[in-house]
Design an enzyme around this catalytic site. Structure first.
Site, PDB file in Angstrom:
ATOM      1  N   ARG A 127       7.787  12.665   0.919  1.00  0.00           N
ATOM      2  CA  ARG A 127       6.411  12.695   1.464  1.00  0.00           C
ATOM      3  C   ARG A 127       5.363  12.187   0.479  1.00  0.00           C
ATOM      4  O   ARG A 127       4.188  12.552   0.570  1.00  0.00           O
ATOM      5  CB  ARG A 127       6.044  14.101   1.937  1.00  0.00           C
ATOM      6  CG  ARG A 127       6.879  14.588   3.107  1.00  0.00           C
ATOM      7  CD  ARG A 127       6.186  15.682   3.884  1.00  0.00           C
ATOM      8  NE  ARG A 127       7.002  16.079   5.019  1.00  0.00           N
ATOM      9  CZ  ARG A 127       7.910  17.057   4.979  1.00  0.00           C
ATOM     10  NH1 ARG A 127       8.126  17.720   3.869  1.00  0.00           N
ATOM     11  NH2 ARG A 127       8.602  17.355   6.048  1.00  0.00           N
ATOM     12  N   LYS A 149      -2.464  -1.015   0.642  1.00  0.00           N
ATOM     13  CA  LYS A 149      -1.616  -1.427   1.761  1.00  0.00           C
ATOM     14  C   LYS A 149      -0.184  -1.569   1.269  1.00  0.00           C
ATOM     15  O   LYS A 149       0.078  -2.357   0.362  1.00  0.00           O
ATOM     16  CB  LYS A 149      -2.086  -2.756   2.340  1.00  0.00           C
ATOM     17  CG  LYS A 149      -3.307  -2.630   3.229  1.00  0.00           C
ATOM     18  CD  LYS A 149      -3.529  -3.930   3.989  1.00  0.00           C
ATOM     19  CE  LYS A 149      -4.688  -3.812   4.957  1.00  0.00           C
ATOM     20  NZ  LYS A 149      -4.854  -5.064   5.736  1.00  0.00           N
ATOM     21  N   GLU A 191      -6.794 -16.599  -2.671  1.00  0.00           N
ATOM     22  CA  GLU A 191      -7.426 -15.286  -2.486  1.00  0.00           C
ATOM     23  C   GLU A 191      -8.664 -15.156  -3.382  1.00  0.00           C
ATOM     24  O   GLU A 191      -9.661 -14.545  -2.991  1.00  0.00           O
ATOM     25  CB  GLU A 191      -6.438 -14.147  -2.779  1.00  0.00           C
ATOM     26  CG  GLU A 191      -5.166 -14.160  -1.930  1.00  0.00           C
ATOM     27  CD  GLU A 191      -5.362 -13.683  -0.476  1.00  0.00           C
ATOM     28  OE1 GLU A 191      -6.465 -13.202  -0.145  1.00  0.00           O
ATOM     29  OE2 GLU A 191      -4.403 -13.817   0.313  1.00  0.00           O
ATOM     30  N   LYS A 233     -12.797  -6.556  -4.102  1.00  0.00           N
ATOM     31  CA  LYS A 233     -11.872  -5.863  -3.207  1.00  0.00           C
ATOM     32  C   LYS A 233     -12.142  -4.361  -3.245  1.00  0.00           C
ATOM     33  O   LYS A 233     -12.138  -3.691  -2.205  1.00  0.00           O
ATOM     34  CB  LYS A 233     -10.422  -6.168  -3.569  1.00  0.00           C
ATOM     35  CG  LYS A 233      -9.447  -5.469  -2.618  1.00  0.00           C
ATOM     36  CD  LYS A 233      -8.184  -6.232  -2.332  1.00  0.00           C
ATOM     37  CE  LYS A 233      -7.403  -5.561  -1.206  1.00  0.00           C
ATOM     38  NZ  LYS A 233      -6.103  -6.181  -0.960  1.00  0.00           N
ATOM     39  N   GLU A 243      -9.269   0.269   7.002  1.00  0.00           N
ATOM     40  CA  GLU A 243      -9.521  -0.920   7.818  1.00  0.00           C
ATOM     41  C   GLU A 243      -9.920  -0.614   9.244  1.00  0.00           C
ATOM     42  O   GLU A 243      -9.311  -1.091  10.190  1.00  0.00           O
ATOM     43  CB  GLU A 243      -8.287  -1.841   7.796  1.00  0.00           C
ATOM     44  CG  GLU A 243      -8.616  -3.245   8.274  1.00  0.00           C
ATOM     45  CD  GLU A 243      -7.510  -4.263   7.965  1.00  0.00           C
ATOM     46  OE1 GLU A 243      -6.945  -4.213   6.861  1.00  0.00           O
ATOM     47  OE2 GLU A 243      -7.228  -5.096   8.823  1.00  0.00           O
ATOM     48  N   ARG A 247     -13.489  -3.675   6.155  1.00  0.00           N
ATOM     49  CA  ARG A 247     -12.337  -4.158   5.397  1.00  0.00           C
ATOM     50  C   ARG A 247     -11.736  -5.414   6.012  1.00  0.00           C
ATOM     51  O   ARG A 247     -11.094  -6.215   5.322  1.00  0.00           O
ATOM     52  CB  ARG A 247     -11.271  -3.061   5.271  1.00  0.00           C
ATOM     53  CG  ARG A 247     -10.112  -3.474   4.395  1.00  0.00           C
ATOM     54  CD  ARG A 247      -9.214  -2.313   3.979  1.00  0.00           C
ATOM     55  NE  ARG A 247      -8.073  -2.836   3.212  1.00  0.00           N
ATOM     56  CZ  ARG A 247      -7.293  -2.116   2.430  1.00  0.00           C
ATOM     57  NH1 ARG A 247      -7.497  -0.823   2.307  1.00  0.00           N
ATOM     58  NH2 ARG A 247      -6.303  -2.676   1.765  1.00  0.00           N
ATOM     59  N   ASN A 251      -9.634 -10.314   5.568  1.00  0.00           N
ATOM     60  CA  ASN A 251      -8.682 -11.140   6.315  1.00  0.00           C
ATOM     61  C   ASN A 251      -9.229 -12.526   6.633  1.00  0.00           C
ATOM     62  O   ASN A 251      -8.618 -13.271   7.398  1.00  0.00           O
ATOM     63  CB  ASN A 251      -8.281 -10.427   7.603  1.00  0.00           C
ATOM     64  CG  ASN A 251      -7.463  -9.202   7.316  1.00  0.00           C
ATOM     65  OD1 ASN A 251      -6.516  -9.258   6.531  1.00  0.00           O
ATOM     66  ND2 ASN A 251      -7.837  -8.082   7.906  1.00  0.00           N
ATOM     67  N   HIS A 254      -6.926 -15.319   7.113  1.00  0.00           N
ATOM     68  CA  HIS A 254      -5.600 -14.742   7.329  1.00  0.00           C
ATOM     69  C   HIS A 254      -5.150 -14.755   8.791  1.00  0.00           C
ATOM     70  O   HIS A 254      -3.955 -14.780   9.049  1.00  0.00           O
ATOM     71  CB  HIS A 254      -5.546 -13.310   6.784  1.00  0.00           C
ATOM     72  CG  HIS A 254      -5.490 -13.248   5.283  1.00  0.00           C
ATOM     73  ND1 HIS A 254      -6.507 -13.730   4.494  1.00  0.00           N
ATOM     74  CD2 HIS A 254      -4.548 -12.781   4.428  1.00  0.00           C
ATOM     75  CE1 HIS A 254      -6.189 -13.557   3.215  1.00  0.00           C
ATOM     76  NE2 HIS A 254      -5.016 -12.973   3.146  1.00  0.00           N
ATOM     77  N   HIS A 258      -1.722 -16.315   8.927  1.00  0.00           N
ATOM     78  CA  HIS A 258      -0.500 -15.631   9.364  1.00  0.00           C
ATOM     79  C   HIS A 258       0.207 -16.403  10.471  1.00  0.00           C
ATOM     80  O   HIS A 258       1.437 -16.504  10.486  1.00  0.00           O
ATOM     81  CB  HIS A 258      -0.826 -14.215   9.869  1.00  0.00           C
ATOM     82  CG  HIS A 258      -1.158 -13.246   8.770  1.00  0.00           C
ATOM     83  ND1 HIS A 258      -1.980 -12.155   8.956  1.00  0.00           N
ATOM     84  CD2 HIS A 258      -0.769 -13.195   7.478  1.00  0.00           C
ATOM     85  CE1 HIS A 258      -2.085 -11.479   7.817  1.00  0.00           C
ATOM     86  NE2 HIS A 258      -1.364 -12.102   6.911  1.00  0.00           N
ATOM     87  N   HIS A 271       2.281 -17.885   1.234  1.00  0.00           N
ATOM     88  CA  HIS A 271       1.167 -17.158   1.861  1.00  0.00           C
ATOM     89  C   HIS A 271      -0.205 -17.723   1.479  1.00  0.00           C
ATOM     90  O   HIS A 271      -1.045 -17.997   2.352  1.00  0.00           O
ATOM     91  CB  HIS A 271       1.266 -15.667   1.499  1.00  0.00           C
ATOM     92  CG  HIS A 271       0.120 -14.838   1.995  1.00  0.00           C
ATOM     93  ND1 HIS A 271      -0.079 -14.584   3.336  1.00  0.00           N
ATOM     94  CD2 HIS A 271      -0.897 -14.216   1.344  1.00  0.00           C
ATOM     95  CE1 HIS A 271      -1.159 -13.836   3.488  1.00  0.00           C
ATOM     96  NE2 HIS A 271      -1.681 -13.590   2.295  1.00  0.00           N
TER      97      HIS A 271
END
Lengths: 362, 362
Positions: A127, A149, A191, A233, A243, A247, A251, A254, A258, A271
């Site tokens: 956990r 993330k 980025e 960031k 998010e 946030r 992206n 992105h 993606h 990427h």
């Protein structure tokens, strides 16, 4: 910590989940001492891949052992395909066999794949156990290691299985960027440029003016761009950890990126390259619907191109691309959210975009 | 909600993770309306097993659909062995195929196995989607559905893979307890008795005085014991969401209980029975080292026995038992934490216990 004068610290303030990002040149040998400051037990599982282990495994292990930690290695083969539940299961086994308990730490030594995978294991083993990021690629240092993330891929999509789980420390040694191949370094720069466009026009200008120093891998310049990227960031993540709102601006580039990666089976572009093309595409959409000036569109495109990043992806099936975009995790109730620049330093989140305009810029 | 007069609400205050527990008799048809109050999308994956589906699937689906939700069923076979990563993967597949997005909810309809598994999927699908608990067993209503512990088992140990992930709502219909077999009902009572011992002497007395009504499944009494149990659990969890301190008192009876379950291969005792034996064992240890009076030891033992729960596990290998206890997730840096009662209504967390005393009471 070894009296290194260029050691910098960025705080990420998230209440009880707050942590520091330490940035410096040639600081890996000080890692163990930095970890002694944290409330963690004596066992640490270092998750890495054979390439990074070869380069930085010894210095990392020595630093941790010198500080009194017991190190267990969790080696995962190189490559995005190993960011999987199967790899996570192998790491759970390693952790359990080594007797890691709830106070033991999981340390990611590597790039984004290692960080996301190790973070997912840290988030879910017993956990949740303390997690430390030691990013060794530019992309990981400026983006994936910060913000919590963590994820593994699902056969049907990237990062489908994951959670938000903040590290206790991010420890970025820019010296590790010297062993990064050029293509991966440039991908990370996508980025970095993103932060300038979405948040800080001054930083964007700095990148334009200092691109030769960045390409020349000059110490202070690298520390500066990693630091400023992490600060931006951190600002964004502090306002919206999970998010649900702002946030999403991270992206930028992105949503298109993606889809480009997916349509080309992740085999044509890395990427950051896909994000670069995605930023250019978003800019063209923003310009088309009257948000962004032609001058700013050109400036951003020029910096991306000068960095050595691609600005278009050649022939692509527009309808297939649109379908892929609808499959993005960020899609809610069937609406695509676009992150579009209004000028360098400011973006807008909007779903009020006609499909015809999107198709026109693809 | 249908004007049901016995509808009760317990709040769990955890900042942005706060939620309500709704308790009542015959309230399942009001579930959909209750969910409309939450900020969730239109799709809901109901995770359940064939037994519960047979009993409560139709009424649940109808209630959700009447409220305008689209329902996707995620059916997992009956049994603890299906609280596994393989089941989680099957549920990810179902969720993905049905187009569940970040706003879609995962709803657990069933006992502890279903709740823990569905909660783990909710916590990790797309980095976390809204989660709703509809517990149908006494154990789940008074314990596992509240507090945010979610997990799947690992071949090497129970609940090794999991996280803390709070539901958006717990919706407990005590009418579902009428279809529970008696053994499972009694097992749930072990946790109810636990709350009296660790927190509330008055509640313990209430249980002594009203045991016949509880066994007679009297509505108001069932609502009362579920409500008070949830209140006590909420108080404890509010002070220590992630179990770094006081939350450990909820493990009274569990350190021994988990070891008993493991040593008997999970085939002799159900969880609540093992906890009952574990409480009696903890009491004997507490009495032996001078913490607990003989009178309170006897009173607790008597209530447990009258409830129809076991108070000892027969012959057991003491050394093997001790070794199992060292493998518990709660063990940190090699010390076992014992939760020992000082009197009915108050327990102490301590690792200052001689192994010889532990061996003497096993």
């Amino acid at each position: 910590m070894e009296g290194n004068e260029s050691l910098e610290e960025v705080r990420v303030e998230l209440g009880e989940n707050s942590y520091s990002i330490i940035i410096g040149n040639d600081i890996l040998s000080g890692l163990g001492a930095a970890l002694k400051e944290l409330p963690i037990g004596e066992k640490i599982m270092v998750v890495t891949n054979p390439t990074v282990q070869e380069l930085y495994g010894d210095i990392t292990i020595r630093s941790l052992e010198n500080a009194g930690f017991q190190v267990v290695m969790g080696i995962v083969p190189d490559g995005e395909q190993y960011k999987s539940m199967a790899s996570a299961q192998a790491l759970y086994d390693t952790a359990f066999a080594a007797g890691l308990d709830r106070k033991s730490a999981v340390l990611a030594l590597g790039g984004g794949v290692i960080g996301d995978l190790a973070g997912f294991v840290a988030a879910t083993y017993m956990r949740g156990v303390p997690f430390v990021q030691v990013p060794t690629t530019l992309l990981a240092q400026v983006d994936s290691s910060v913000g919590g993330k963590v994820a593994v891929n699902h056969p049907k999509g990237k990062n489908i299985i994951g959670s938000f789980y903040q590290p206790k420390l991010v420890y970025a040694d820019i010296n590790t960027l010297r062993t990064l191949d050029e293509r991966q370094f440039r991908a990370g720069m996508a980025e970095v440029i993103k932060y300038g466009v979405i948040w800080d026009a001054g930083f964007f200008s700095y990148l334009e003016e200092n691109l030769h120093k960045i390409k020349g891998m000059q110490n202070e310049t690298l520390v500066k761009i990693v630091r400023r990227s992490c600060e931006i960031k951190a600002h964004v993540v502090e306002q919206d950890e999970k998010e649900s709102g702002i946030r999403a601006i991270l992206n930028y580039g992105h949503t298109f990126g993606h889809a480009i990666e997916a349509l080309t089976n992740y085999s044509v572009f890395v990427h950051g390259e896909a994000v670069a093309i995605g930023m250019v595409t978003a800019n063209r959409l923003a310009q088309r619907i009257g948000l962004l000036s032609q001058a700013d569109l050109d400036r951003i495109g020029l910096l991306i191109a000068k960095t050595g990043l691609p600005v278009d992806c050649g022939n692509i099936n527009k309808q297939a691309m649109l379908r892929k975009m609808y499959f993005d995790k960020k899609v809610q109730s069937g609406r695509i959210k676009y992150i579009l620049p209004e000028k360098i330093g400011r973006v807008r989140i909007t779903d009020a975009v006609d499909e015809s305009d999107v198709l026109a810029v693809l």
